[in-house]
Design a protein around this motif. Structure first.
Motif, PDB file in Angstrom:
ATOM      1  N   LYS A  18       0.877  -1.083   0.229  1.00 27.16           N
ATOM      2  CA  LYS A  18       0.058  -0.028  -0.064  1.00 27.16           C
ATOM      3  C   LYS A  18       0.826   1.327  -0.083  1.00 27.16           C
ATOM      4  O   LYS A  18       0.590   2.116  -0.743  1.00 27.16           O
ATOM      5  CB  LYS A  18      -0.727   0.178   1.184  1.00 27.16           C
ATOM      6  CG  LYS A  18      -2.082   1.081   1.040  1.00 27.16           C
ATOM      7  CD  LYS A  18      -3.127   0.902   2.353  1.00 27.16           C
ATOM      8  CE  LYS A  18      -3.982   2.123   2.297  1.00 27.16           C
ATOM      9  NZ  LYS A  18      -4.701   1.912   3.799  1.00 27.16           N
ATOM     10  N   GLN A  61       2.328   1.369  -3.323  1.00 30.75           N
ATOM     11  CA  GLN A  61       1.270   1.377  -4.390  1.00 30.75           C
ATOM     12  C   GLN A  61       1.675   0.290  -5.553  1.00 30.75           C
ATOM     13  O   GLN A  61       1.581   0.645  -6.705  1.00 30.75           O
ATOM     14  CB  GLN A  61       0.894   2.774  -5.038  1.00 30.75           C
ATOM     15  CG  GLN A  61       0.542   3.780  -3.814  1.00 30.75           C
ATOM     16  CD  GLN A  61      -0.047   5.013  -4.533  1.00 30.75           C
ATOM     17  OE1 GLN A  61       0.895   5.883  -4.645  1.00 30.75           O
ATOM     18  NE2 GLN A  61      -0.995   5.218  -4.377  1.00 30.75           N
ATOM     19  N   LEU A 119      -2.682   8.498   0.225  1.00 35.30           N
ATOM     20  CA  LEU A 119      -2.768   7.142   0.020  1.00 35.30           C
ATOM     21  C   LEU A 119      -4.189   6.923   0.387  1.00 35.30           C
ATOM     22  O   LEU A 119      -4.473   5.673   0.943  1.00 35.30           O
ATOM     23  CB  LEU A 119      -1.816   6.149   0.804  1.00 35.30           C
ATOM     24  CG  LEU A 119      -0.260   6.413   0.374  1.00 35.30           C
ATOM     25  CD1 LEU A 119       0.791   5.844   1.456  1.00 35.30           C
ATOM     26  CD2 LEU A 119       0.024   5.755  -1.012  1.00 35.30           C
ATOM     27  N   GLU A 175      -5.891   8.009   3.025  1.00 34.87           N
ATOM     28  CA  GLU A 175      -6.036   7.973   4.385  1.00 34.87           C
ATOM     29  C   GLU A 175      -6.152   9.354   4.831  1.00 34.87           C
ATOM     30  O   GLU A 175      -5.199  10.007   4.395  1.00 34.87           O
ATOM     31  CB  GLU A 175      -4.941   7.233   5.017  1.00 34.87           C
ATOM     32  CG  GLU A 175      -4.965   5.883   4.910  1.00 34.87           C
ATOM     33  CD  GLU A 175      -3.564   4.983   5.421  1.00 34.87           C
ATOM     34  OE1 GLU A 175      -3.390   5.528   6.297  1.00 34.87           O
ATOM     35  OE2 GLU A 175      -3.756   3.711   4.998  1.00 34.87           O
ATOM     36  N   THR A 202      -5.598  12.157   7.653  1.00 38.35           N
ATOM     37  CA  THR A 202      -4.893  12.349   9.143  1.00 38.35           C
ATOM     38  C   THR A 202      -5.237  13.861   9.492  1.00 38.35           C
ATOM     39  O   THR A 202      -5.176  14.745   8.339  1.00 38.35           O
ATOM     40  CB  THR A 202      -3.419  12.273   8.663  1.00 38.35           C
ATOM     41  OG1 THR A 202      -3.076  11.236   7.971  1.00 38.35           O
ATOM     42  CG2 THR A 202      -2.475  12.471   9.985  1.00 38.35           C
ATOM     43  N   ARG A 230      -7.153   9.168  10.989  1.00 37.94           N
ATOM     44  CA  ARG A 230      -5.880   9.085  11.919  1.00 37.94           C
ATOM     45  C   ARG A 230      -5.766  10.440  12.521  1.00 37.94           C
ATOM     46  O   ARG A 230      -6.007  11.443  11.996  1.00 37.94           O
ATOM     47  CB  ARG A 230      -4.814   8.921  11.037  1.00 37.94           C
ATOM     48  CG  ARG A 230      -3.437   8.845  11.714  1.00 37.94           C
ATOM     49  CD  ARG A 230      -2.317   8.483  10.898  1.00 37.94           C
ATOM     50  NE  ARG A 230      -2.361   7.312  10.096  1.00 37.94           N
ATOM     51  CZ  ARG A 230      -2.248   7.206   8.748  1.00 37.94           C
ATOM     52  NH1 ARG A 230      -1.919   8.200   7.929  1.00 37.94           N
ATOM     53  NH2 ARG A 230      -2.298   5.877   8.192  1.00 37.94           N
TER      54      ARG A 230
END
Lengths: 417, 163
Positions: A111, A114, B23, B25, B27, B84
């Motif tokens: 991840k 990638q 990515l 996510e 934060t 997060r």
């Protein structure tokens, strides 16, 4: 020491001074809390776990887990190793299901990078992860039954587990710390012999599960020692951060394979088993039903298995083919560079959770751009589950402690890291 | 999957310093004083519903003024999204408010951060070491903690002296 029914008629010495006892004769009931150390060497604690029990008679008032006997500083060690070198260290966490740890770790790194994984590798990864789940649940069922006193189940489950381990041995040459997954794919392809053996195993397996249930389903000892023991409601289970069978046993529908699908789970036909009461008996059923679902998934993976490479084509990250390393100088240099220097990951941070037999195993990686993680945090399900141990054990009998340990399916290597 | 960071920033303009998406996510960087109120909001708000605590961990940046970074990971089972939350503390004022009143699961996680990195959690019901023995000195995950130990092994009488 004064016991129930003793008459206090004699003079007693306190601090060397004689005092006169009361003249009336009364029976005195002894009521005091008793402190008992259980473990870390108790055979039923599944490793080195110590629990300090406050008891009132045989009833548990408080259970304080004392962890850290198997702490090896894995997270600190990971800061010193390259990403590829960390894979064998993850085997040593949950040593009963080592490949699922590999899977969780390589997914987190992929991840971060990638990286795209080839189709065939994804199928094999999913298939092997489900084999590992069956193996892990068989181990749990056998040892839990043994702890409760049913020995035959242990022999039966280990018979099937042995078959799976033999297949793993043929697949990657190891039986315990397998280190099979690679960043970008897997180490070796399935052989026709393994596929035949696996097909035969899957065909026979439902009958074997019936055998285990014949021994346990109506077993009065099993039922009375697991029904209504260590009950936790769905709301509390969520609040404590439980995952895996302990959470689903309380009726909470959370499985990462469905919620955030990875591998080829979204392409397979399967269901998430759920419990109702949140007791040890429900968690037993969850694991039995999960094994049936795993067998279904393996069957589908074998049917749909596509042809193609098993490792991503990313020369900076993945190793060259073994036969080329032995015959081609360029491949040898390539192998040497990847194995010794590793690869530089991009700057960034990533959290990736994977559904392993025990629950959610997560890896948080913070990268500053080098060939090793600046910080690697492991979220082990066993450790989080131990946080709810006191809550779940209070009020039950001392003999229930053994089944409550077991119901989490804890492995101390993972809990203490 | 993650919630809308703008809504959280609007609800807590004094607390949320920055929101980053990397990515896939989300934060949030926040000031340490606001950790409990923000977490209470993330747990209770109908659009957030972060009912599941995933993990708490910490990072050490010895060169920085605010040396330690505490990282919280939350997950919402009904909404299927993650977040997060990060906050910084300095070595001199190495403490944060505990969030055990919101998630009971935070108890062991905060104890681990305290043990490994030495960050104190105020109002924690039972803040003790969890992995290392009670009399252990230092916090092993700090970057300045030596990887080969502090030479205690050489003082053990039962080990042969190799020096």
């Amino acid at each position: 020491m004064i016991n129930k029914g003793d008459n206090i008629t004699k003079d007693v010495a306190i601090g060397g001074k004689q005092i006169e006892a009361p003249h009336e004769t009364k029976p005195v009931l002894r009521r005091e809390e008793f402190l008992l150390n259980m473990g870390p060497q108790h055979p039923s604690t599944h490793g080195v776990l110590r629990v300090v029990l406050d008891l009132e008679g045989e009833r548990i008032v408080k259970a304080t887990p004392d962890l850290g006997y198997l702490h090896r500083g894995v997270e600190k060690l990971c800061e010193l190793e390259t990403y590829n070198q960390i894979i064998p260290m993850t085997d040593r966490l949950d040593y009963v299901c080592s490949m699922t740890n590999n899977y969780a770790f390589v997914r987190a790194v992929e991840k971060l990078l990638q990286l795209q994984i080839p189709e065939r590798a994804e199928y094999i990864r999913t298939l092997v992860a489900e084999m590992m789940r069956i193996s892990g649940h068989l181990f749990w069922l056998g040892t839990q039954a043994l702890d409760v006193g049913a020995m035959t189940v242990f022999f039966f489950t280990f018979r099937e587990r042995e078959e799976i381990l033999d297949m793993f041995e043929e697949l990657c040459g190891a039986r315990l710390t397998m280190t099979y997954y690679r960043i970008g794919g897997i180490d070796r392809d399935l052989t026709p012999k393994i596929i035949d053996r696996l097909k035969k195993f899957i065909k026979e397996f439902p009958k074997k599960i019936k055998e285990y249930n014949t021994l346990l389903e109506h077993n009065r000892i099993w039922i009375s020692r697991t029904k209504d023991v260590a009950v936790i409601s769905g709301e509390d289970a969520i609040n404590f951060g439980l995952t895996g069978p302990p959470l689903r046993g309380s009726g909470v529908n959370y499985d990462i394979r469905k919620a955030e699908p990875y591998g080829v789970y979204d392409r397979l036909d399967w269901e998430v088993p759920l419990g109702k009461n949140g007791d040890t008996y429900d968690r037993y059923w969850i694991r039995i039903l999960e094994m049936i679902q795993s067998a279904r998934m393996i069957e589908q993976c074998l049917e749909k298995l596509p042809s193609g490479p098993i490792l991503a084509s990313s020369p900076m990250v993945t190793l060259p083919k073994k036969n080329l390393v032995m015959s081609d100088m360029e491949s040898l240099i390539h192998h040497f560079l990847v194995a010794s220097k590793g690869f530089d990951a991009p700057k960034g941070e990533v959290y990736c959770g994977t559904e392993v037999p025990k629950g959610e195993l997560g890896f948080y990686i913070y990268s500053t751009g080098g060939n090793r993680p600046y910080r690697l945090k492991i979220r082990p399900p066993s450790f989080i589950h131990m946080g709810a141990f006191d809550y779940m054990a209070r009020g039950y009998m001392i003999s229930d402690i053994i089944t409550i340990f077991g119901t989490y399916d804890i492995v101390m290597g993972e809990c203490d890291r | 999957m993650h919630p809308d960071p703008q809504k959280i920033k609007e609800a807590f303009p004094q607390i949320v310093q920055e929101a980053q998406i990397g990515l896939g996510e989300l934060t949030l960087f926040i000031v340490k004083e606001g950790i409990v109120s923000l977490c209470r909001y993330l747990h209770d708000d109908s659009e957030m519903q972060f009912n599941h605590i995933t993990d708490i961990c910490s990072l050490d940046f010895p060169e920085d003024e605010e040396r330690f970074e505490v990282v919280y990971h939350f997950y919402s089972i009904p909404k299927n999204h993650r977040i997060r939350v990060k906050t910084r503390v300095s070595e001199e004022e190495c403490s944060l408010d505990s969030i055990t009143s919101i998630w009971k699961g935070a108890n062991f996680m905060e104890r681990e951060v305290y043990d490994m990195m030495g960050i104190r959690f105020e109002h924690h019901p039972d803040l003790r070491r969890i992995m290392m023995p009670e009399d252990f000195e230092g916090h092993p995950l700090r970057k300045d903690f030596p990887t080969e130990g502090r030479g205690w092994r050489n003082t053990f009488e039962f080990l042969p002296n190799n020096s």
